[in-house]
Design an enzyme around this catalytic site. Structure first.
Site, PDB file in Angstrom:
ATOM      1  N   GLY A 122      -7.257  -3.718  -1.798  1.00 21.53           N
ATOM      2  CA  GLY A 122      -5.581  -3.959  -0.943  1.00 21.53           C
ATOM      3  C   GLY A 122      -5.568  -3.886   0.028  1.00 21.53           C
ATOM      4  N   THR A 124      -2.992  -5.559   2.489  1.00 20.75           N
ATOM      5  CA  THR A 124      -1.683  -5.982   3.147  1.00 20.75           C
ATOM      6  C   THR A 124      -1.289  -5.233   2.935  1.00 20.75           C
ATOM      7  OG1 THR A 124      -2.114  -8.780   1.673  1.00 20.75           O
ATOM      8  CG2 THR A 124       0.102  -8.557   2.986  1.00 20.75           C
ATOM      9  N   THR A 130      -0.819 -11.724   7.595  1.00 19.83           N
ATOM     10  CA  THR A 130      -1.596 -13.020   8.131  1.00 19.83           C
ATOM     11  C   THR A 130      -2.420 -11.392   9.260  1.00 19.83           C
ATOM     12  OG1 THR A 130      -0.446 -13.979   7.788  1.00 19.83           O
ATOM     13  CG2 THR A 130      -1.466 -14.742   9.249  1.00 19.83           C
ATOM     14  N   GLU A 244     -13.409 -15.904  -3.049  1.00 22.72           N
ATOM     15  CA  GLU A 244     -11.656 -16.069  -3.819  1.00 22.72           C
ATOM     16  C   GLU A 244     -11.304 -16.928  -3.964  1.00 22.72           C
ATOM     17  OE1 GLU A 244      -9.368 -13.843  -1.240  1.00 22.72           O
ATOM     18  OE2 GLU A 244      -8.242 -12.482  -3.061  1.00 22.72           O
TER      19      GLU A 244
HETATM   20  C1  LIG Z   1       2.593 -12.639  -5.734  1.00 27.79           C
HETATM   21  C2  LIG Z   1       1.354 -12.042  -4.012  1.00 27.79           C
HETATM   22  C3  LIG Z   1       0.202 -11.303  -4.523  1.00 27.79           C
HETATM   23  C4  LIG Z   1      -0.345 -10.760  -3.852  1.00 27.79           C
HETATM   24  N1  LIG Z   1      -1.596 -10.187  -3.931  1.00 27.79           N
HETATM   25  C5  LIG Z   1      -2.705  -9.511  -3.181  1.00 27.79           C
HETATM   26  C6  LIG Z   1      -3.581  -8.839  -2.982  1.00 27.79           C
HETATM   27  O1  LIG Z   1      -3.505  -8.403  -4.516  1.00 27.79           O
HETATM   28  N2  LIG Z   1      -3.776  -7.826  -2.404  1.00 27.79           N
HETATM   29  C7  LIG Z   1      -3.368  -8.194  -1.265  1.00 27.79           C
HETATM   30  O2  LIG Z   1      -3.987  -6.979   0.032  1.00 27.79           O
HETATM   31  N3  LIG Z   1      -2.703  -9.160  -0.761  1.00 27.79           N
HETATM   32  C8  LIG Z   1      -2.295  -9.953  -1.595  1.00 27.79           C
HETATM   33  N4  LIG Z   1      -0.628 -10.603  -1.329  1.00 27.79           N
HETATM   34  C9  LIG Z   1      -0.479 -10.918   0.040  1.00 27.79           C
HETATM   35  C10 LIG Z   1      -0.979 -12.113   0.525  1.00 27.79           C
HETATM   36  O3  LIG Z   1      -2.655 -12.871   1.084  1.00 27.79           O
HETATM   37  C11 LIG Z   1       0.184 -12.683   1.990  1.00 27.79           C
HETATM   38  O4  LIG Z   1       1.258 -12.498   1.600  1.00 27.79           O
HETATM   39  C12 LIG Z   1      -0.631 -13.196   2.617  1.00 27.79           C
HETATM   40  O5  LIG Z   1      -1.591 -13.212   3.230  1.00 27.79           O
HETATM   41  C13 LIG Z   1       0.418 -13.811   3.512  1.00 27.79           C
HETATM   42  O6  LIG Z   1       1.009 -12.700   4.428  1.00 27.79           O
HETATM   43  P1  LIG Z   1       2.746 -12.412   4.671  1.00 27.79           P
HETATM   44  O7  LIG Z   1       2.995 -12.333   3.833  1.00 27.79           O
HETATM   45  O8  LIG Z   1       2.561 -10.665   5.601  1.00 27.79           O
HETATM   46  O9  LIG Z   1       3.205 -13.172   5.691  1.00 27.79           O
HETATM   47  P2  LIG Z   1       3.010 -13.096   7.529  1.00 27.79           P
HETATM   48  O10 LIG Z   1       1.828 -12.871   8.064  1.00 27.79           O
HETATM   49  O11 LIG Z   1       4.307 -12.162   7.229  1.00 27.79           O
HETATM   50  O12 LIG Z   1       3.210 -14.695   7.836  1.00 27.79           O
HETATM   51  C14 LIG Z   1       4.830 -15.378   7.090  1.00 27.79           C
HETATM   52  C15 LIG Z   1       4.514 -16.370   7.111  1.00 27.79           C
HETATM   53  O13 LIG Z   1       3.864 -17.202   8.845  1.00 27.79           O
HETATM   54  C16 LIG Z   1       3.326 -17.641   8.535  1.00 27.79           C
HETATM   55  N5  LIG Z   1       2.488 -17.377  10.257  1.00 27.79           N
HETATM   56  C17 LIG Z   1       2.154 -16.433  10.316  1.00 27.79           C
HETATM   57  N6  LIG Z   1       1.646 -16.670  11.942  1.00 27.79           N
HETATM   58  C18 LIG Z   1       0.843 -17.621  12.464  1.00 27.79           C
HETATM   59  C19 LIG Z   1       0.521 -18.389  13.209  1.00 27.79           C
HETATM   60  N7  LIG Z   1      -0.004 -18.366  13.743  1.00 27.79           N
HETATM   61  N8  LIG Z   1       0.532 -19.829  13.415  1.00 27.79           N
HETATM   62  C20 LIG Z   1       1.347 -20.556  12.317  1.00 27.79           C
HETATM   63  N9  LIG Z   1       2.236 -20.119  11.189  1.00 27.79           N
HETATM   64  C21 LIG Z   1       1.719 -18.676  11.236  1.00 27.79           C
HETATM   65  C22 LIG Z   1       2.434 -17.908   7.487  1.00 27.79           C
HETATM   66  O14 LIG Z   1       1.059 -18.685   7.483  1.00 27.79           O
HETATM   67  C23 LIG Z   1       3.739 -17.570   6.768  1.00 27.79           C
HETATM   68  O15 LIG Z   1       3.679 -18.806   6.041  1.00 27.79           O
HETATM   69  C24 LIG Z   1      -0.266 -11.072  -2.522  1.00 27.79           C
HETATM   70  C25 LIG Z   1       1.452 -11.898  -1.577  1.00 27.79           C
HETATM   71  C26 LIG Z   1       1.608 -12.684  -3.163  1.00 27.79           C
HETATM   72  C27 LIG Z   1       3.027 -13.330  -2.691  1.00 27.79           C
END
Ligand SMILES: Cc1cc2nc3c(=O)[nH]c(=O)nc-3n(C[C@H](O)[C@H](O)[C@H](O)COP(=O)(O)OP(=O)(O)OC[C@H]3O[C@@H](n4cnc5c(N)ncnc54)[C@H](O)[C@@H]3O)c2cc1C
Length: 386
Positions: A122, A124, A130, A244
């Site tokens: 856990g 996110t 990100t 990972e």
């Molecule tokens: C099906 C699924 C399973 C998952 N399982 C887990 C889990 O088990 N545990 C866990 O902790 N998380 C999990 N995640 C979360 C996953 O790690 C995050 O979705 C991922 O890290 C991206 O974060 P976000 O979705 O908040 O995107 P955001 O951080 O909101 O980013 C949105 C977009 O903007 C881009 N972006 C952001 N900042 C910049 C920048 N400075 N320059 C260029 N581009 C940028 C990103 O690359 C992305 O494409 C899961 C996600 C999914 C969809």
């Protein structure tokens, strides 16, 4: 055949035999219902594949990430999905690297036998994807317990796990010298937490991934369940990310093979205008390109895994392997769908399902932009954008 393919031929053969018992129909049914492939995960557990990275003294096989890659690649090449169980392989690495002797003795033998599932991680939150330093889930000290409150999102397999590895703030961001300070890693007993203020809400997504949102309402977690030092959790999480990323890259290589195998077979079989569609260069070149790209990505995955197993720093290589492999599998998926024409959209071919599944890996566990940013700033010395 790559070096890794030759080295782990026996493991690959064993996994192929096991996965043959879980054909497309099994995965289609799970996908339709969004249900957990419990039988498949049990079979992998019974065969010992999920304990491959756990040292022998705790009941595992004591092998390296390269061997684990062979397992996951074969699962995916056969059209199955290791995402249901892959975290059982590596999440325990945090205990192995940062846990006390007592914590190791308490958890690792059970994780190795499968009696204890530790496959939920856990990090996110709705307001912190990100940028992990923005997490706000808070663990306040109260005697020999922490009291945890906050929300996590996209926490996969939480409903199918006994233990959750939780990253939370023990010191608010604004009180820390650096944003990455003040976070701690807790081992949460999920049955206990569910009885004491944790609720888990499944999230329906475009793929069958058993992912959830977690709501912590003053959940008490013993201080004895903290891994390592208080405030150092972010560093511990980073330590685990390379494994990972490399393992998920191996899944992408398996997916890529699945798509290329299927596309090449169909292109030889399907006749249009009185000849095999695969005789047209417009069909065969994209499949050949997919093979070229996947072969190159596989070499990068082998390299990153070999460096990890040799104990060398491999953050850049793990990132590059994950990026190349996820892009190669996605290109292969797209060409496979195109080669199949309308039939690619039919459930019974398994292509549309795998197409949805492989797309995830350009976003999670880290998105491509963040990998490019790492290479730009850490390898090439370009200015930081954030
Ligand atoms: C099906 C699924 C399973 C998952 N399982 C887990 C889990 O088990 N545990 C866990 O902790 N998380 C999990 N995640 C979360 C996953 O790690 C995050 O979705 C991922 O890290 C991206 O974060 P976000 O979705 O908040 O995107 P955001 O951080 O909101 O980013 C949105 C977009 O903007 C881009 N972006 C952001 N900042 C910049 C920048 N400075 N320059 C260029 N581009 C940028 C990103 O690359 C992305 O494409 C899961 C996600 C999914 C969809």
């Amino acid at each position: 055949m790559t070096q890794a393919e030759q080295t782990y031929a026996d493991i690959r053969e064993g996994v192929r035999r096991l996965v043959a018992g879980f054909p497309g129909e099994y995965w289609r049914e799970k996908d339709r219902d969004r249900s957990y492939p419990a039988e498949f995960v049990q079979a992998l557990t019974d065969a010992g594949y999920l304990a491959i990275l756990i040292p022998e003294e705790f009941g595992g096989s004591g092998l390296g990430v390269s061997a684990a890659c062979a397992v996951l690649e074969e699962i995916h090449r056969a059209g199955a999905n290791g995402g249901a169980a892959h975290a059982q392989m590596y999440t325990m690495g945090a205990i192995l690297r940062h846990g006390s002797d007592e914590q190791k003795a308490r958890t690792l033998p059970g994780i190795a036998s499968g009696a204890l599932r530790m496959q939920a991680f856990g990090v996110t939150e709705p307001g912190a994807g990100t940028d992990t330093t923005r997490i706000t889930t808070r663990a306040r000290r109260d005697g020999d317990h922490y009291v945890v409150s906050g929300q996590k999102i996209w926490i996969s397999r939480a409903e199918h796990s006994d233990l959750l590895l939780l990253l939370c703030r023990t010191t608010p961001r604004e009180e820390c010298a650096r944003p990455s300070d003040g976070m701690s890693l807790l081992l949460v007993d999920l049955a206990d937490a569910k009885a004491n203020g944790l609720s888990i809400q499944p999230i329906r997504t475009m793929l069958n991934h058993a992912t959830t949102a977690l709501f912590f309402d003053d959940v008490r977690v013993p201080v004895a369940n903290r891994l390592g030092e208080e405030g150092k959790g972010f560093k511990y999480v980073l330590d685990g990310m390379n494994a990972e990323r490399i393992l998920i890259a191996a899944e992408c290589i398996g997916d890529g093979h699945f798509f290329i195998d299927r596309a090449a077979a169909y292109a030889k079989e399907r006749e249009v205008f009185g000849r095999q569609i695969g005789a047209n260069q417009g069909i065969q070149f994209p499949i050949a390109r997919a093979h070229v790209q996947l072969s190159a990505a596989a070499l990068m995955v082998d390299k990153a895994a070999a460096m990890f197993d040799a104990g060398l720093p491999c953050g850049t290589e793990a990132n590059m392997a994950k990026m190349l492999a996820s892009e190669a599998s996605w290109y292969a998926a797209d060409q496979c769908l195109q080669t199949h024409g309308g039939f690619g959209f039919a459930e019974e071919y398994d292509i549309e399902r795998k197409f949805r599944e492989t797309r995830l890996y350009q976003v999670a566990p880290i998105s491509t932009n963040l990998i490019l940013s790492h290479v730009a700033t850490h390898v090439l010395g370009l200015p930081q954008s954030f």
